[in-house]
Design a protein around this motif. Sequence first.
Motif, PDB file in Angstrom:
ATOM      1  N   GLY A 185       5.162   1.049   1.199  1.00  0.00           N
ATOM      2  CA  GLY A 185       5.130   0.043   0.198  1.00  0.00           C
ATOM      3  C   GLY A 185       6.494  -0.394  -0.406  1.00  0.00           C
ATOM      4  O   GLY A 185       6.518  -1.030  -1.570  1.00  0.00           O
ATOM      5  N   ILE A 186       7.476   0.001  -0.141  1.00  0.00           N
ATOM      6  CA  ILE A 186       8.571  -0.115  -0.950  1.00  0.00           C
ATOM      7  C   ILE A 186       9.414  -1.465  -0.331  1.00  0.00           C
ATOM      8  O   ILE A 186       8.987  -1.867   0.978  1.00  0.00           O
ATOM      9  N   THR A 187      10.426  -2.300  -1.109  1.00  0.00           N
ATOM     10  CA  THR A 187      10.766  -3.203  -0.553  1.00  0.00           C
ATOM     11  C   THR A 187      11.712  -3.463   0.447  1.00  0.00           C
ATOM     12  O   THR A 187      12.118  -2.158   0.912  1.00  0.00           O
ATOM     13  N   PHE A 188      11.856  -4.265   1.273  1.00  0.00           N
ATOM     14  CA  PHE A 188      12.938  -4.326   2.361  1.00  0.00           C
ATOM     15  C   PHE A 188      14.242  -3.728   2.069  1.00  0.00           C
ATOM     16  O   PHE A 188      14.840  -3.139   2.733  1.00  0.00           O
ATOM     17  N   GLU A 189      14.897  -4.288   0.994  1.00  0.00           N
ATOM     18  CA  GLU A 189      15.841  -3.771   0.447  1.00  0.00           C
ATOM     19  C   GLU A 189      15.962  -2.378   0.106  1.00  0.00           C
ATOM     20  O   GLU A 189      17.117  -1.944   0.487  1.00  0.00           O
ATOM     21  N   GLU A 190      15.197  -1.906  -0.330  1.00  0.00           N
ATOM     22  CA  GLU A 190      15.152  -0.423  -0.642  1.00  0.00           C
ATOM     23  C   GLU A 190      15.239   0.392   0.390  1.00  0.00           C
ATOM     24  O   GLU A 190      15.842   1.425   0.870  1.00  0.00           O
ATOM     25  N   LEU A 213       6.353  -1.262   4.667  1.00  0.00           N
ATOM     26  CA  LEU A 213       7.305  -2.039   3.608  1.00  0.00           C
ATOM     27  C   LEU A 213       6.129  -2.809   2.661  1.00  0.00           C
ATOM     28  O   LEU A 213       5.067  -2.732   3.176  1.00  0.00           O
ATOM     29  N   ALA A 214       6.549  -3.203   1.743  1.00  0.00           N
ATOM     30  CA  ALA A 214       5.463  -3.929   0.714  1.00  0.00           C
ATOM     31  C   ALA A 214       4.661  -4.862   1.223  1.00  0.00           C
ATOM     32  O   ALA A 214       3.475  -5.272   0.710  1.00  0.00           O
ATOM     33  N   ASN A 215       5.276  -5.695   2.231  1.00  0.00           N
ATOM     34  CA  ASN A 215       4.483  -6.850   2.729  1.00  0.00           C
ATOM     35  C   ASN A 215       3.587  -6.335   4.110  1.00  0.00           C
ATOM     36  O   ASN A 215       3.018  -7.310   4.696  1.00  0.00           O
ATOM     37  N   ASP A 216       3.839  -5.025   4.269  1.00  0.00           N
ATOM     38  CA  ASP A 216       2.855  -4.411   5.389  1.00  0.00           C
ATOM     39  C   ASP A 216       1.558  -4.064   4.839  1.00  0.00           C
ATOM     40  O   ASP A 216       1.403  -4.058   3.592  1.00  0.00           O
ATOM     41  N   PRO A 217       0.387  -3.999   5.944  1.00  0.00           N
ATOM     42  CA  PRO A 217      -0.765  -3.753   5.358  1.00  0.00           C
ATOM     43  C   PRO A 217      -0.922  -2.578   4.498  1.00  0.00           C
ATOM     44  O   PRO A 217      -0.289  -1.653   4.860  1.00  0.00           O
ATOM     45  N   ALA A 218      -1.557  -2.645   3.265  1.00  0.00           N
ATOM     46  CA  ALA A 218      -1.754  -1.537   2.565  1.00  0.00           C
ATOM     47  C   ALA A 218      -2.387  -0.256   3.110  1.00  0.00           C
ATOM     48  O   ALA A 218      -2.242   0.624   2.962  1.00  0.00           O
ATOM     49  N   ARG A 221      -0.492   2.245   4.968  1.00  0.00           N
ATOM     50  CA  ARG A 221       0.226   3.078   3.977  1.00  0.00           C
ATOM     51  C   ARG A 221      -0.538   4.302   3.793  1.00  0.00           C
ATOM     52  O   ARG A 221       0.355   5.408   3.521  1.00  0.00           O
ATOM     53  N   ASN A 252       2.792   3.773  -4.609  1.00  0.00           N
ATOM     54  CA  ASN A 252       2.186   2.756  -3.659  1.00  0.00           C
ATOM     55  C   ASN A 252       1.160   3.357  -2.663  1.00  0.00           C
ATOM     56  O   ASN A 252      -0.106   2.712  -2.347  1.00  0.00           O
ATOM     57  N   ASP A 255      -2.074   3.601  -4.742  1.00  0.00           N
ATOM     58  CA  ASP A 255      -2.633   2.238  -4.892  1.00  0.00           C
ATOM     59  C   ASP A 255      -3.329   1.668  -3.800  1.00  0.00           C
ATOM     60  O   ASP A 255      -4.340   1.318  -3.671  1.00  0.00           O
TER      61      ASP A 255
END
Lengths: 456, 249
Positions: A185-190, A213-218, A221, A252, A255
């Motif tokens: 759940g981290i950002t693409f940038e990170e 990533l953050a926009n992948d399904p939770a 995770r 994340n 969560d």
Amino acid sequence: MPKEYRTIQEVAGPLMLVKGVENVTYDELGEIELVSGETRRCKVLEIDGSNALVQLFESSTGINLSNSKVRFLGRSMELGVSEDMLGRVFDGLGRPIDDGPEILPEARMDINGLPMNPAARSYPDEFIQTGVSAIDGLNTLVRGQKLPIFSASGLPHANLAAQIARQAKVRGTDEPFAVVFAAMGITFEESNFFIESFKETGAIDRTVLFINLANDPAVERISTPRMALTAAEYLAFEKNMHVLVILTDITNYADALREVSAARKEVPGRRGYPGYMYTDLASLYERAGRQKGKSGSVTMIPILTMPEDDKTHPIPDLTGYITEGQIILSRELYRKGVTPPIDVLPSLSRLKDKGIGEGKTRADHASTMNQLFAAYARGKEAKELMVILGEAALSDIDLIYAKFADAFEAEYVSQGYMTNRDIEETLKIGWKLLSILPRGELKRIDDKFLDEYYGK
Amino acid sequence: MSGRLEEMPGEEGYPAYLGSRLAQFYERAGHVISLGSDKREGALSVIGAVSPPGGDISEPVSQATLRIVKVFWGLDASLAAKRHFPAINWLNSYSLYLDNMEGWFNKEVNEHWMEMRQNLMSLLQDEAELEEIVKMVGMDALSAPDRLKMEAARSIREDFLHQNSFHEIDTYTSLEKQYLMMSLVYEFYAESLEALNKGAAIGQLLKMAVRERIGRYKYTLEADIEPEYHKVREELGAEIANVFGKEDF
């Protein structure tokens, strides 16, 4: 050919109810075939008579209740593992996303792992040199330890983790070493930052990355760290490598756990997190360790960001119970420009005493460590007093301690993310700082060491 | 919506998927080169405003947002009450792009940009600590260098950070001008500190007329920034030289 069911009753959030199933078991993996021919993956969460509650790994958009088909695959979630995974990038479900070829698995392993036999565990006691003074000198990391980094939003924990991954090594050996990195759940940038920094230093060749990533399904995770640990265990205990696992960000993950728990309408515990979160986190953290008779090891550095900078929040709280210490980052030090901003006093490595001393680091390590802690604590107290009463209120010796505390932060803790200090250098800086104090104050150090190192 | 759907609530009644939804939203921002042969390049930047009840950012929406974004500008009601605009709190705001941008600023604007930024930040940081003492025992209890520090920090706040968006010139400040402004404020501090160490009187240093000119520098037209900067610098040098020999009364 497995049986296909067209009996989806309802879809609610990431969950789906399938009726009239036969011979389906808990944790079994399934596939959903949509009308368009697209397939998605799911996992059985609960069986009630002939009804199966399954959890979707991807989104539920487009699932048509009457026309979609479900197949159960008769096995639980597995990861095909191989030594060729080194240098590759996978998604949270273990599928390659770096445009490289599929992995030809040497074995398929259950991602939930097998609990390590407690009797077969051996005690972690080999020093890992991370090149970071505040860790090596004061909160020593040892092989097989799980040492989390407690950070907060806006602090540079990624830089510290990347630095450790780049620099970590066990001295005097050239045993194979690998890094397994799980991003949740981290950002693409990170995640890009980690990949680039591994590439730059060539560390990517000994790294396996699992990226959610953050926009992948939770929901994905939840399996990401398990995928990573499965790969780590394979490399460690089958291929005899020393594996450092970095999990970021555990917050994340927790969560996501809460999200699934709420969708299952479970009774929420503290702050809405499920009551079994402690058990669940333990099932991850406890996979670190060493085994008797195997030369490999799994060392774990989970990173978590404390919501509201609050150490008593359930995630850091429960993590602290399971792990062997913690490295705490401080916003105050970060603002002062200390890099890495490790707050030394509340940080702790419970296994440090086993990993230091003669033959591991140096004979004077333990006593100088204690002296540095004590002096820094006193210096900070003196500085607090100075803030309230002004400089004039301090005694001469307290002024020296205050000066020591400043120098300690500037020279010992603050070293930059690109400096790799070996343990001798760390100890040397420690001695240089201790020499600010009069010899009579260094009561925790044996005379023999003082003669050898003090003021030199 | 979540309540209507009868979902289990997470923290403070927000749905448990609050964090992942927010992340999905913010992750739509980015810099991309589109697929295809024409290499279309584009960037989408997102600035989201979150206004938590009572200005308390420890609630779930703010915290979930902070975990995903890299830059945080914290608006501060007490600054607004003091009519300090833009009311961005300089201590709790941050940008995680500092390291990435260091090269750009140092190359495009001035090679000392980041160094200057760190200098000013440290002054503001120290001011916050000294303020505690001043609140308790008053300004007189401070040593001369600390008083100078407080004044320099005030100068940063009033002459550099404060900006009048309705003033024709002040509303837009180019990076070059910003750098010169920072330099003036910092040079006042650095040179006064040096003078102080050589025995100048603190009262005289703080009374220098050039300080008003530093404060007015923000109203300089973009075209005149270089010459005006040099004029103010000269005046600063001259006045500091003048201060020697005068005593505080």
